[in-house]
Design an enzyme around this catalytic site. Structure first.
Site, short mmCIF file in Angstrom:
data_model
loop_
_atom_site.label_atom_id
_atom_site.label_comp_id
_atom_site.label_asym_id
_atom_site.label_seq_id
_atom_site.Cartn_x
_atom_site.Cartn_y
_atom_site.Cartn_z
N ILE A 524 0.82 -1.22 0.00
CA ILE A 524 0.00 0.00 0.00
C ILE A 524 0.85 1.26 0.00
O ILE A 524 0.32 2.37 -0.04
CB ILE A 524 -0.94 0.03 1.22
CG1 ILE A 524 -0.14 -0.11 2.53
CG2 ILE A 524 -1.99 -1.06 1.11
CD1 ILE A 524 -1.00 0.00 3.78
N GLY A 525 2.17 1.10 0.02
CA GLY A 525 3.04 2.26 -0.01
C GLY A 525 4.49 1.84 -0.12
O GLY A 525 4.86 0.74 0.28
N VAL A 526 5.31 2.73 -0.69
CA VAL A 526 6.74 2.48 -0.84
C VAL A 526 7.48 3.75 -0.45
O VAL A 526 7.11 4.85 -0.89
CB VAL A 526 7.10 2.08 -2.28
CG1 VAL A 526 8.60 1.87 -2.41
CG2 VAL A 526 6.35 0.83 -2.70
N GLY A 527 8.50 3.62 0.38
CA GLY A 527 9.28 4.78 0.80
C GLY A 527 10.75 4.45 0.87
O GLY A 527 11.19 3.38 0.43
N GLY A 528 11.54 5.39 1.44
CA GLY A 528 12.97 5.18 1.55
C GLY A 528 13.33 4.01 2.43
O GLY A 528 14.37 3.40 2.28
N PHE A 529 12.46 3.68 3.39
CA PHE A 529 12.69 2.55 4.30
C PHE A 529 12.46 1.24 3.58
O PHE A 529 13.20 0.28 3.75
CB PHE A 529 11.74 2.69 5.49
CG PHE A 529 11.92 1.66 6.57
CD1 PHE A 529 11.42 0.37 6.41
CD2 PHE A 529 12.57 1.97 7.74
CE1 PHE A 529 11.56 -0.57 7.42
CE2 PHE A 529 12.72 1.04 8.75
CZ PHE A 529 12.21 -0.23 8.58
N GLY A 530 11.42 1.16 2.77
CA GLY A 530 11.05 -0.06 2.06
C GLY A 530 9.57 -0.03 1.73
O GLY A 530 8.97 1.03 1.60
N LYS A 547 5.55 -2.37 7.79
CA LYS A 547 6.64 -1.72 7.07
C LYS A 547 7.87 -2.62 7.12
O LYS A 547 8.37 -2.95 8.19
CB LYS A 547 6.96 -0.36 7.68
CG LYS A 547 8.04 0.41 6.91
CD LYS A 547 8.52 1.64 7.67
CE LYS A 547 7.51 2.75 7.64
NZ LYS A 547 8.06 4.01 8.20
N ASP A 646 11.05 15.21 9.19
CA ASP A 646 10.59 14.76 7.87
C ASP A 646 9.08 14.95 7.72
O ASP A 646 8.38 14.04 7.25
CB ASP A 646 10.98 13.30 7.65
CG ASP A 646 11.02 12.93 6.16
OD1 ASP A 646 11.11 13.85 5.33
OD2 ASP A 646 10.96 11.73 5.84
#
EC number: 2.7.11.-
Length: 873
Positions: A524-530, A547, A646
């Protein structure tokens, strides 16, 4: 694959440089080589003459500020000149070099070892400045060498400095430390060599439609200079070293280095012979697979360059078409991507250069990273362009140069790197090695090695047995664990409200069950963490967001631990709740409460505008108030100030009732912990566009940095457009400047989201704009605290609801906690403040009056937070 930039200039001086580029015709006007600490002139192994220091270049406080010494030990591969002597500085010391006006290479040579009993360079920290530019700040040559890959014993730092008459080079030791240098080299370079652009005089600004311009006053640091597909070579004109790219190219997409027979490079006026030596243009790296070219469509030619995050970089790419089969336009065409952005869509070397064996080079600028870490992997990709149906699905590159540009404050210095391995595991270079009798060493060494082998075999056997037992009885239960980890409990019953210092520890079995073994369709989402997955725990009774840290994530374990520790101790209605975590089988996973309505960004920039209704003005205000209260709690509600670092629309989540939750605490930092502190000094981290400019310039972090980021969010909520846009006139490209400009002119109502035009009320808009513009002031001291932001947003909501109920059209109103209303000024912050006197006597342009709590006695004050009477923490 992370490779540190230090390998580029850690080339062994004792190794003769091959392929000197015989056609190079540039003759520098100035060439200085100073062997610091030496008393006589000497010649190094490559035949270059190094001179001793003389009084003309030395500071007047020579005796008091510095002394000279010889290295106690010479490691293999370290040349006598210039590394065996050093000048060591007790206090600030300046060299003055009279040079011809123009840009010059400045190369500083460092060998961190012990110099007699007086100085151990391993413990040395110092700063270096040149003509107003900060080159190094609290620099450790030892840490820099230890972090180099491959390992070296010395380091050469190369800079390009604009000089108008004298080059003043100043070394300043850090507190309780000494500074040192082994060698100094100065070489003049052609006029505007790195500032005019590529062979076409253009500098492409990656991610922008407007070309970049580099001022002649810009300073650079050379980070990489690669001979792609070839070996290490040099050039005779400017004495640059071009290093093999074998350590930089990704192994899984390394392509091939074609062997080309002896050829003559045909230099041109646009690409003169001193741009790069023959050996750079005669060697290259391509994708290969001539028999099955379609395979090249499955991968890129990729290089990763580890650089300091947050700086702008000049990326110079060198090309020369040397394949005889490519003899006309359109046969080998590819795209260039820098930082995952299209730099050049259609690159045809044959067409652009004018034919075969004709060199060319292109210049690009890019901002590396988002300030989210000390280091960033700047990515370069080449991929065949299929759309024009070329004869060869292939790409080619001959050379790369990457140079860091100074920031607005004249700074080029980055942080010291972390050592790749524990210092305890590295041989102590500071202590001279004692040469012992080899006849005694050999049997001892064999005995030790034999014992270690037996021990290692035993340990491996035990681990294999334990792993098999673990697989036969997998852990399926979670436990509640304090931080740091304590003894696991067998209690698996979920709690409605977790203790402030506890969180649930999940087994990897539970996590995989919750996410169907990390099924892609649940992302459901993608970010710098994974990636973030939608999951179910406790037999499907609870929806969660999972996450998962990706192995290739730039954020990594440190941010994982930061977020785990922060959220396990923080509980607030407007902060996302951490349910638990998992750290088994090399997995790092965080489990949160599920947010059905996603992120604020999802609702502002709707993908399907027909099915997704826009947020009303009231709903937007409520969301902003919730986020502001969450930040207010972080700044004033905990034991110490917590700075999020952030804040952005993707980190503001909405639950099933549209209650706001601030998320993603991986970059959070505890603020000042005593009354005597006003800030914390730290490496810049955050997201560009939302990043506090004062924090970026000074690396000084306060809670006002969060206020700035939140102000940017408020502007996005109001205008519903990205922070930066390319397809608009230049004056509209930057959201913050665009809003400020309209705010000064009193035309903000013309740039708000069109979906709000019939919904928003003028008085509410005025109060909202006032606080938003105050939040994005360049200077932190001019921004309001979050207490004031919450109060102003609540007031904007009250004004909106009052106007809706009474259908009033109040043109202007201001309210201050003191009970006084400011007078009109020409400043940005007061554009909408046209009233004077007590708030109970506000007058408007249409003579209508709205009385709100005269002298704070009215009941309307009850709708606001108790922060109207702010109390000290």
């Amino acid at each position: 694959m992370i490779r540190h930039a230090l390998l580029i200039f850690s080339i062994l001086v004792s190794t003769p440089i091959v392929g000197e580029g015989a056609t190079s015709t540039y003759e520098p006007t100035d060439v200085f080589l100073f062997n610091c600490g030496d008393t006589s002139n000497n010649v190094d192994v490559s035949g270059r003459n190094w001179t001793a220091e003389n009084q003309k270049i030395l500071s007047s406080n020579l005796v008091n500020a510095s002394f000279t010494a010889q290295a106690s030990y010479q490691e293999s591969g370290v040349s006598q000149i210039p590394y065996m002597t050093a000048r060591i500085f007790r206090s600030e010391f300046t060299y003055s070099f009279p040079v011809t006006p123009g840009s010059n290479f400045l190369r500083l040579y460092f060998y961190p070892t012990r110099y007699g009993s007086q100085f151990n360079a391993v413990k040395s920290f110092f700063s270096v400045k040149v003509n107003g530019f900060t080159l190094l700040n609290n620099f450790s040559a030892d840490l820099t060498v230890k972090a180099s890959k491959p390992q070296t014993e010395f380091i050469i730092k190369e800079f390009i400095i604009p000089v108008y008459q004298t080059l003043n080079l100043t070394f300043t030791p850090s507190l309780d430390s000494l500074a040192f240098v082994n060698g100094i080299e100065i070489v003049s370079i052609p006029n505007r060599f790195y500032s005019k652009g590529g062979f076409d005089d253009v500098i492409t600004n990656v991610g922008s439609s407007v070309d970049f311009h580099i001022e002649n006053s810009t300073a650079f640091e050379t980070v990489y200079r690669l001979n792609v597909g070839g070996k290490t070579v040099g050039d005779s004109g400017m004495f640059r070293r071009w290093v093999s790219d074998d350590e930089i190219i990704l192994s899984e997409s390394s392509g091939i280095s074609p062997i080309v027979p002896d050829i003559k490079i045909n230099y041109t006026e646009k690409t003169p012979s001193y741009v790069a030596p023959d050996d750079v243009y005669a060697t290259s790296r391509s994708m290969g697979n001539a028999d099955h070219p379609e395979q090249n469509l499955n991968f890129n030619l990729t290089w990763l360059f580890t650089v300091d995050a947050g700086f702008s970089y000049l990326v110079r790419l060198h090309f020369c078409e040397t394949l005889s089969e490519v003899n006309k336009e359109g046969q080998r065409v590819f795209s260039i991507f820098i930082e995952n952005q299209t730099a050049t869509l259609e690159m045809d070397v044959f067409r652009m250069s004018g034919g075969s064996w004709i060199p060319m080079y292109l210049d690009y600028t890019v901002i590396a990273g988002s300030g989210s870490g000390r280091r960033h992997d700047l990515r370069l990709d080449l991929h065949p362009l299929v759309s024009i149906n070329p004869k060869y699905y292939d790409a080619i590159l001959n050379g790369v140069e990457i140079l860091k540009m100074n920031d607005p404050d004249g700074n080029l210095a980055g942080p010291n790197p972390d050592p790749l391995v524990s210092p305890d595991l590295i041989p102590n270079r500071a202590t001279p090695r004692i040469r012992k009798n080899k006849s005694h060493i050999l049997p001892i060494t064999l005995a030790v090695v034999g014992s270690l082998v037996v021990l290692a075999m035993f340990v491996v056997g035990v681990l294999v047995i334990m792993k098999k037992k673990k697989k036969s009885k997998p852990s399926t239960n979670s436990s509640w664990c304090p931080l740091p980890h304590g003894t696991d409990s067998t209690n698996t019953k979920p709690a409605k409200s977790l203790p402030a210092d506890l969180c649930r520890r999940f087994s990897i079995f539970e996590i995989k069950s919750a996410t169907n073994d990390f099924e892609d369709k649940l992302i459901i989402g993608v970010g710098g963490f994974g990636s973030v997955y939608k999951g179910q725990i406790d037999g499907g009774a609870t929806l969660v967001a999972v996450k998962r840290l990706e192995i290739t994530s730039n954020q990594g374990a440190k941010e994982f631990e930061t977020e785990l520790e922060m959220l396990s101790k923080l509980r607030h209605v407007h902060l996302v709740s951490l349910i638990g975590y998992c750290d088994e089988d090399n997995e790092m996973v965080l489990v949160y409460e599920y947010m059905p309505h996603g992120t604020l960004k999802d609702h502002l920039f709707r993908r399907d505008k027909t099915s997704d209704p826009p947020l009303s003005w009231k709903r937007r205000l409520e969301i902003c108030i919730g986020a502001a209260r969450g930040l207010q709690y972080l700044h004033t509600g905990a034991k110490y100030t917590i700075i999020h670092r952030d804040i952005k629309t993707t980190n503001i989540l909405l639950d099933e009732n549209f209650v706001t939750k601030v998320s993603d605490f991986g970059l959070s930092r505890v603020g000042p912990t005593s009354a005597s502190q006003t800030h914390v000094s730290t490496v810049v981290k955050g997201t560009f566009g939302y990043l506090d400019p004062e924090y970026y310039r000074r690396q000084v972090l306060t809670e006002k940095s969060d206020v700035y980021s939140f102000g940017v969010v408020l502007l996005e909520v109001l205008c519903c457009r990205p922070i930066r846009m390319q397809s608009v006139p230049p004056e509209q490209a930057d959201l913050i400047r665009w809003v400020k400009s309209n705010y000064r002119r009193g035309t903000v109502d013309q740039i708000i989201d069109s979906d709000l035009s019939a919904d928003i009320t003028s008085t509410s808009l005025e109060k909202f704009c006032e606080i938003a513009v105050r939040c994005v002031q360049d200077r932190g001291m001019e921004r309001p605290p979050m207490n004031d932001v919450v109060w102003a947003l609540e007031f904007a909501l009250q004004l909106h609801e009052t106007a809706k109920k009474k259908n009033d059209n109040v043109e202007s109103l201001d309210l201050m906690p003191s009970g006084e209303v400011g007078t009109t000024t020409d400043g940005e912050d007061d554009l909408f403040s046209r009233t004077t006197g007590h708030v109970g006597k506000s007058t408007t342009t249409d003579d209508s009056v709205l009385v709100v709590g005269d002298e704070r006695s009215g009941s309307s004050w009850g709708v606001f937070s108790e922060i109207n009477e702010p109390k000290a923490r």
